[in-house]
Enzyme design. Structure first.
Site, PDB file in Angstrom:
ATOM      1  N   HIS A 117       1.068  -1.473   0.001  1.00 45.25           N
ATOM      2  CA  HIS A 117       0.246   0.079  -0.041  1.00 45.25           C
ATOM      3  C   HIS A 117       0.953   1.260  -0.081  1.00 45.25           C
ATOM      4  O   HIS A 117       1.643   1.423   0.466  1.00 45.25           O
ATOM      5  CB  HIS A 117      -0.831  -0.242   1.349  1.00 45.25           C
ATOM      6  CG  HIS A 117      -1.878   0.899   1.301  1.00 45.25           C
ATOM      7  ND1 HIS A 117      -1.793   1.917   1.672  1.00 45.25           N
ATOM      8  CD2 HIS A 117      -3.256   1.269   1.772  1.00 45.25           C
ATOM      9  CE1 HIS A 117      -2.686   3.195   1.768  1.00 45.25           C
ATOM     10  NE2 HIS A 117      -3.346   2.448   1.473  1.00 45.25           N
ATOM     11  N   ASP A 188       3.792  -3.754   7.933  1.00 47.12           N
ATOM     12  CA  ASP A 188       2.436  -3.643   7.756  1.00 47.12           C
ATOM     13  C   ASP A 188       0.831  -4.055   7.642  1.00 47.12           C
ATOM     14  O   ASP A 188       0.905  -4.970   7.097  1.00 47.12           O
ATOM     15  CB  ASP A 188       2.123  -2.789   6.620  1.00 47.12           C
ATOM     16  CG  ASP A 188       1.166  -2.073   6.551  1.00 47.12           C
ATOM     17  OD1 ASP A 188       0.006  -2.112   7.469  1.00 47.12           O
ATOM     18  OD2 ASP A 188       1.022  -1.132   4.807  1.00 47.12           O
ATOM     19  N   GLN A 191      -3.682  -4.250   6.858  1.00 44.60           N
ATOM     20  CA  GLN A 191      -4.806  -5.475   6.172  1.00 44.60           C
ATOM     21  C   GLN A 191      -4.452  -6.612   7.365  1.00 44.60           C
ATOM     22  O   GLN A 191      -5.943  -7.677   7.850  1.00 44.60           O
ATOM     23  CB  GLN A 191      -4.607  -5.910   5.245  1.00 44.60           C
ATOM     24  CG  GLN A 191      -5.237  -5.264   4.013  1.00 44.60           C
ATOM     25  CD  GLN A 191      -6.368  -4.406   3.750  1.00 44.60           C
ATOM     26  OE1 GLN A 191      -7.487  -5.303   4.717  1.00 44.60           O
ATOM     27  NE2 GLN A 191      -6.689  -3.408   4.186  1.00 44.60           N
ATOM     28  N   LYS A 214      -9.042  -0.778  10.735  1.00 47.42           N
ATOM     29  CA  LYS A 214      -9.442  -2.146  10.241  1.00 47.42           C
ATOM     30  C   LYS A 214     -10.105  -3.556  11.077  1.00 47.42           C
ATOM     31  O   LYS A 214     -10.671  -4.542  10.788  1.00 47.42           O
ATOM     32  CB  LYS A 214      -8.175  -2.595   9.745  1.00 47.42           C
ATOM     33  CG  LYS A 214      -7.490  -0.867   9.143  1.00 47.42           C
ATOM     34  CD  LYS A 214      -8.416  -1.639   7.572  1.00 47.42           C
ATOM     35  CE  LYS A 214      -7.489  -0.279   6.969  1.00 47.42           C
ATOM     36  NZ  LYS A 214      -8.116  -0.848   5.276  1.00 47.42           N
ATOM     37  N   CYS A 350      -4.331   2.301  -3.839  1.00 48.30           N
ATOM     38  CA  CYS A 350      -3.459   3.285  -3.154  1.00 48.30           C
ATOM     39  C   CYS A 350      -2.106   2.476  -2.982  1.00 48.30           C
ATOM     40  O   CYS A 350      -1.795   1.886  -2.498  1.00 48.30           O
ATOM     41  CB  CYS A 350      -4.150   3.059  -2.221  1.00 48.30           C
ATOM     42  SG  CYS A 350      -5.789   4.527  -1.460  1.00 48.30           S
TER      43      CYS A 350
END
Length: 392
Positions: A117, A188, A191, A214, A350
């Protein structure tokens, strides 16, 4: 299925008139989170770590407990390794500016995967420009990483789960390779956190970031985990109230962890709401919920596979399903589905470099959570078929 019906019933945004398939953008919020936020704003809008009246002390205690709950969730050694931010984006920018900017020199290398992303790419591009370091593109293939790693490698940035393909890199193997060269691993988790439990200690992750929204929580709240020795050596990025021990016109002394990175008033309502979310999550069997999502994803893929001219970009049995219909623009599909109260996501997501690699200008993405059911999918498939007929 009774368990899933009870789970779904906790989300007041779901009605018989709408289908929400955009959870990778932001998850819906359970009633427990909503109630806790309303309770704070309606009955106790005290600040934290400042006033000494009872309401303020209670708010401070709740924030401290939530920090510990997150440390437990991530299997961090200490609550001091958990920093409040505004989201994954700010967390990674904080790492780039407070850690990387001081560590990098001309010729140093930052390896960034093609899956990322923009939030896990642009901060590295910025700090590379500031320091003279070089960005190295990586396909996320393990063998390729072995070839790319060198004494010049200082940072490796990788997603826990792609927001486009749903692919989950092997973090254990990646971590082992990265630390053989004494580089730092940044993950990251935006997700992945909701679908895959993470153990930052076991995986030897140096920095891990995710956003509360999220994980069924509020927007505007992020979490940064960092190893304590790395956080201690980092300079502060923001200055303001409550991040210092002393100040004068000649300088200041920063507070201890975690407070030195938390200038100003925190998102108190968000943290309180997120604590309620985490408490609510303990009621559910995570493995059972994820197994259900895999079954629902398989059902969805089987239905989509029956459509002509469909091209998939996502891995099988993933809660993230990305595809295109040949000769139809993805945004046209989204508009027609929106008219039938079906929420999906389309576009570059993104992730422009990944779109370039996939050879497309955007995709149609649906993303599943345990509050979705087969009726949602059937409604979506029917609406999609109708849209395709109108557009061809």
């Amino acid at each position: 299925m009774l368990l899933l019906e009870k789970f779904r019933a906790d989300f007041p945004a779901l009605t018989s008139h709408n289908v929400y398939l955009d959870s990778a953008a932001t998850a819906l919020k359970p009633q427990a989170m909503i109630d806790a936020t309303v309770e704070y704003y309606g009955h106790n809008t005290a600040t934290a770590q400042r006033s000494l009246h009872q309401d303020a002390l209670q708010v401070t205690a709740t924030i401290d407990q939530t920090r510990q709950n997150i440390a437990d969730l991530l299997h961090a050694k200490s609550h001091c390794e958990i920093i409040w931010t505004r989201g994954t984006t700010e967390s990674i920018n904080l790492i780039a500016q407070s850690y990387a900017r001081a560590q990098l020199h001309i010729g140093d290398e930052i390896i960034v995967s093609e899956l990322e992303h923009h939030s896990n790419l642009l901060p590295w591009l910025i700090v590379a420009k500031q320091t003279g370091a070089k960005i190295i593109k990586w396909s996320a293939d393990i063998d390729e990483l072995s070839r790319l790693l060198s004494a010049k490698t200082k940072i490796v940035a990788i997603t826990q789960m792609s927001n486009v393909t749903g692919f989950c890199p092997d973090l254990a193997q990646i971590s082992q390779l990265v630390h053989q060269t004494n580089a730092v691993l940044v993950v990251d988790g935006a997700q992945g956190v909701v679908h895959h439990p993470i153990d930052v200690e076991k995986l030897n992750i140096d920095f891990y970031a995710f956003s509360a929204h999220k994980l069924y929580g509020p927007t505007g709240l992020g979490i940064l985990y960092g190893k304590q020795h790395l956080l201690n050596q980092m300079d502060v990025w923001h200055g303001g109230g409550k991040m210092l021990k002393a100040a004068s016109f000649t300088g200041f002394t920063v507070e201890d962890l975690p407070y030195k990175f938390e200038a100003g008033t925190q998102n108190i309502a968000g943290i309180i709401g997120f604590k309620a979310t985490l408490d609510w999550l303990t009621k559910w069997n995570e493995a059972q919920l994820e197994n259900y999502i895999k079954q629902l994803a398989s059902y969805t893929e089987s239905k989509l596979s029956q459509l002509t001219n469909i091209q998939f970009y996502s891995v099988s049995n993933s809660p993230i399903i990305s595809f295109n219909i040949q000769n139809i623009h993805h945004n046209d599909i989204a508009i027609l589905l929106s008219e039938q109260n079906i929420a999906i996501r389309t576009g570059e997501l993104c992730a422009k470099p990944l779109m370039d690699k996939l050879g497309c200008h955007g995709v149609i993405r649906i993303s599943l959570m345990p509050y979705n059911n087969q009726h949602d999918i059937d409604h979506f498939i029917t609406a999609l078929q109708n849209a395709i007929e109108l557009l061809t």
